[in-house]
Design a protein around this motif. Structure first.
Motif, PDB file in Angstrom:
ATOM      1  N   PRO A  64       0.836  -1.210   0.000  1.00 44.02           N
ATOM      2  CA  PRO A  64       0.000   0.000   0.000  1.00 44.02           C
ATOM      3  C   PRO A  64       0.864   1.250   0.000  1.00 44.02           C
TER       4      PRO A  64
ATOM      5  N   TYR B 222      -2.860   0.236  -4.016  1.00 45.95           N
ATOM      6  CA  TYR B 222      -2.279  -1.068  -3.710  1.00 45.95           C
ATOM      7  C   TYR B 222      -1.705  -1.653  -4.990  1.00 45.95           C
TER       8      TYR B 222
ATOM      9  N   MET C 128      -6.474  -4.006   3.071  1.00 44.69           N
ATOM     10  CA  MET C 128      -5.683  -4.654   2.027  1.00 44.69           C
ATOM     11  C   MET C 128      -5.886  -6.165   2.037  1.00 44.69           C
TER      12      MET C 128
END
Lengths: 443, 434
Positions: A99, A112, A178
């Motif tokens: 990220p 990302y 994420m």
């Protein structure tokens, strides 16, 4: 902002992408360890790739087309009835990591890295690495739902977070998000139908995801399902779909309860931790005014502190790993319910049209139009797709929860082990001291 | 526990025969010099029972009595197993014994009794004196008190102690007859008054400050422990909810059902395990409470010495002023201003006969005063010496006991961890079978 490589769930890819030898590589070629998936050492992070040209795929609308496409390995785990067995050889691997924060005059956001490795001919290159933000994932999800309405699209983590309440850029939040995005993408990539969707292809390969440029490959199935107006009433839902609906309702309820219990435990643990810290300091303070007892008291204070640290780890783990997965499943269940509702609608439309056509036939011998037959096809396709997806979802769910719950047990065991180790070493110390004192006494 | 410690202890030989009978020690030939009661007598507080009866103001009340059992050690050593002699005592009688000992031995740190009312209670524990757990812990505390007193080099020789253990009826009257209460009352009044000592005994003052610290630390610890216990209880009990929801969830599952159901049972077991854990910890709390009370006893000894010192200083002061008066009378020189002196000057001095009479009286008073000062000085010094000796003994005992207590506490924590690991491992097995 470095976050560890996302851990995939058992269901969505069994190994980390880096541990799997590249399908195209010879045995000698070693993969570089670590979460970085680079195409080659020299290239920079965002290699200039040609925009993935739209590939001609006839989006498979029926299971039979897929069956011929897939090579089925004999997977001992897969159900005999399930054509979408989890044992098929994988040829598409995706990972979400790395990220990074982007600051512009208009906004600040996180991107990302999405890495792809594949042998599929639908892709021009064997490897891709692109950067995507949450919006892009959301775009993909919407596109998938629109173009494959009969299939279950995995859910995304929640889109909106209250700006004042949650720090959208904290390591914790970004990390959790994420992991969820990685899970989402892996589930899509694993899905025998969704993974061949051209929108996924664009998502994985295009340097700039031009979202306004809609790939005009909406299937006929998609279009017609979209155009189904409400107003058709369902006569009789097949038993199996009723059962699915009931199961989902109860399951969702139970997960909600588990979520509440877990949150309550976290709150109580937090209070316990506060008191425990205070408790430890009292021992330390007392030690200051003692001579012989100073070391034992300090020792106890130390053990209490160690236990506090271990407890903190346990709590952090529960809130960062356990709860998000639980919540995600609740979202997943909602998606499933939506698909069931769509199926109901499709069936209702068919029944409605059929009824109208039969009436007309009875009146003036107009034959049953082809559209009605196509509706019937649609219903049958939907039902088949849904059943297959359901079986697959159940299997994945079982794996996921097995892993989730054993993880919870492991973390608790680890907490107690750490605490026990500290107290045991204190005992040794104190008992040594006791014998020391005794010998010095008799001397 | 205590009996074992005593057997290992080397006996300090005190020259007890010097103590006068008024001090309460036994001049009985049954006692051998320098040995303590516990070596000759096995003592225990075996049981507790509820009784009902009319109290002093004829009101019906329910109270608990404790069975004090004794057996002669020599018979046990010879291999006989004689049945114990026993009698019933109430908590108030233990209190009476202790108060008597405190007054009779002001320089001794008298072992404390278990608490009168349940304090530092975490919410689940009953604060009721009739609660069986409380009664049981009190029984242990009373036994501990007797063992400590009976193994004390000075206290164990006390006659009233011996009668407490052996004479069921009439013991209270015997104690009252010693007249200790009057002494207790006057001392109590004096102690509560504030007074400052000119030349305080350095070590005893230090000890007083230490005892204040010990009191503050043990009470802080007890309070903090209570709060921790409350929270720990909540954490464990909430896990019980997992048991219920896993059970409900297992009903809609096929392959996962059995594993979930069994795991749920383990969560129930986990939640239930906290009750035993916290009950055991109460014993640790009791050990801390004993030393909280001990701190008070130490403080009392230091304060009583201060009082002695104060009285000595008053007596010395008085003696000095009388001597000054004598000097003034004898020489006619007034050193310090006094109204008498002024009036004498103004209205003329007294007649020589009166003056002589006064002088004689003064001489007597001075002689008495000197005796008093001598006595009080000796008393004060003796008090300080004996107090210090007992405080040193106390410090050693405290260090050993509290270290032992901390070790036991650590063992409890280890046991709790092991239980936790066991339960979660069992649950994990079930999850793996899902």
């Amino acid at each position: 902002m470095s976050v560890g490589a996302p851990r995939g769930l058992a269901s969505s890819g069994q190994k980390l992408i880096t541990e799997i030898l590249h399908p195209l590589s010879a045995a000698e070629e070693p993969l570089s360890p670590g979460p970085d998936v680079t195409i080659s050492a020299e290239k920079d992070k965002e290699p200039g790739l040609t925009n993935g040209t739209p590939v001609e795929i006839s989006s498979p609308a029926s299971a039979s087309v897929l069956l011929s496409r897939l090579q089925l390995d004999g997977d001992p785990e897969a159900d005999a009835h399930d054509p979408f067995g989890s044992g098929e050889p994988r040829d598409l691997f995706v990972t979400v990591d790395d990220p990074k924060k982007h600051v512009s005059t208009m906004e600040t956001y996180i991107t990302y890295r999405v890495s792809t490795k594949t042998t599929r001919i639908e892709f021009d290159l064997p490897e891709y690495s692109v950067r995507r933000r949450y919006q892009d994932f959301d775009w993909l999800r919407i596109k998938l739902e629109d173009s494959q309405p009969t299939h279950l699209v995995p859910p995304l983590p929640e889109k909106f977070v209250m700006k004042g309440v949650v720090d959208r850029f904290s390591e914790e939040f970004v990390g959790t998000r994420m992991k969820a995005l990685d899970k989402f993408l892996k589930r899509v990539a694993d899905h025998p139908v969704l993974s061949f969707n051209p929108h996924l292809n664009a998502f994985l390969t295009a340097k700039d995801l031009n979202k306004r440029q809609g790939l005009a490959l909406l299937t006929k199935v998609g279009e017609s399902v979209k155009n189904v107006a409400g107003g058709y009433k369902l006569r009789a839902r097949p038993v199996e779909f009723c059962a699915m609906g009931e199961y989902l309702d109860t399951f969702s309820q139970k997960l909600g309860t588990i979520d509440r219990i877990a949150q309550r435990i976290l709150r109580e643990q937090s209070e316990y931790l506060t008191e425990l810290r205070e408790y430890g300091t009292v021992y330390s303070t007392w030690a200051g005014s003692e001579e012989q007892l100073q070391r034992p008291l300090e020792g106890v204070a130390g053990c209490v502190t160690t236990s506090c640290g271990a407890l903190e780890d346990l709590s952090d783990n529960m809130s960062q790993d356990f709860l998000p997965v639980l919540r995600e499943y609740i979202l997943y269940i909602e998606s499933m319910k939506n698909v069931l509702r769509k199926r109901d609608q499709v069936q209702a439309e068919y029944e409605g049209r059929l009824e109208a056509a039969v009436l007309r036939k009875q009146e003036d011998r107009t034959p049953i139009p082809v559209e009605v037959e196509k509706c019937q096809d649609k219903v049958e396709c939907f039902n088949a797709d849904l059943k297959a997806d359901w079986e697959r979802w159940q299997r994945n769910k079982r794996q996921d929860f097995k892993q989730l719950l054993t993880g919870m047990a492991d973390k608790n065991i680890s907490y107690y082990e750490k605490s026990q180790a500290a107290w045991e070493s204190l005992i040794t110390l104190l008992q040594e001291k006791q014998t020391e004192d005794k010998t010095s006494e008799t001397n | 526990r205590m009996a074992e410690d005593v057997k290992e202890e080397s006996v300090t030989s005190n020259d007890e025969s010097d103590l006068a009978a008024s001090d309460g020690s036994l001049n009985n030939t049954m006692l051998t010099e320098g040995s303590c009661l516990l070596r000759r007598m096995e003592i225990s507080v075996a049981e507790a029972e509820k009784r009902s009866g009319k109290n002093a103001v004829s009101i019906q009340e329910t109270y608990t009595v404790y069975l004090v059992e004794t057996r002669p050690m020599d018979a046990i050593a010879e291999g006989h197993n004689p049945p114990p002699d026993s009698l019933w005592r109430r908590y108030s009688e233990f209190e009476l014994l202790r108060n008597y000992l405190i007054v009779t031995y002001p320089y001794i740190v008298v072992p404390p009794l278990p608490e009168k009312r349940a304090e530092f209670v975490w919410h689940k524990l009953s604060a009721d004196n009739m609660d069986p757990d409380f009664v049981e812990r009190r029984r242990i505390g009373l036994e501990n008190f007797l063992l400590r007193v009976a193994s004390h080099p000075v206290l164990s020789n006390n006659e009233m102690l011996y009668h407490f253990l052996t004479k069921e009826h009439g013991w209270k009257e015997m104690v009252y007859e010693t007249g200790f209460q009057a002494k207790a009352d006057s001392r109590l009044r004096a102690l509560s008054a504030t007074f400052r000592v000119r030349s305080p005994h350095k070590r005893l003052v230090e000890m007083k400050h230490y005892s204040d610290g010990l009191q503050s630390h043990t009470s802080q610890l007890l309070r903090a422990r209570t709060r921790v216990a409350d929270r720990l209880y909540a954490v464990y009990k909430v896990h019980g909810n997992y048991g219920r929801v896993f059970s409900e969830w297992s009903a809609i599952e096929k392959e996962m059902g059995d594993g979930l159901q069994s795991a749920g049972h383990h969560m129930d077991a986990y939640a239930a395990s906290v009750d035993d854990i916290l009950e055991e910890e109460e014993h640790y709390a009791d050990q801390l409470k004993e030393y909280l009370s001990y701190a008070e006893a130490v403080r009392a000894v230091c304060r009583k010495h201060e009082l002695s010192q104060f009285e000595l200083e008053m007596a010395s002061q008085d003696l000095i002023s009388k001597k000054q008066q004598r000097e003034e009378l004898a020489t006619g020189i007034v050193r310090t201003f006094s109204l008498k002196g002024m009036t004498n000057k103004l209205f003329g001095q007294e007649a020589p006969e009166q003056r002589d009479a006064k002088l004689n009286l003064l001489e007597e008073l001075i002689a008495e005063g000197e005796e008093t000062v001598k006595e009080k000085t000796a008393e004060c010094d003796e008090h300080a010496e004996k107090a210090w000796a007992d405080i040193v003994r106390f410090k050693d005992q405290k260090d050993k006991d509290l270290q032992e207590a901390l070790i036991n506490y650590a063992l409890m924590q280890i046991s709790m961890c092991k239980k936790g690991i066991q339960v979660w491992s069992n649950a994990k097995e079930c999850f793996l079978k899902m």
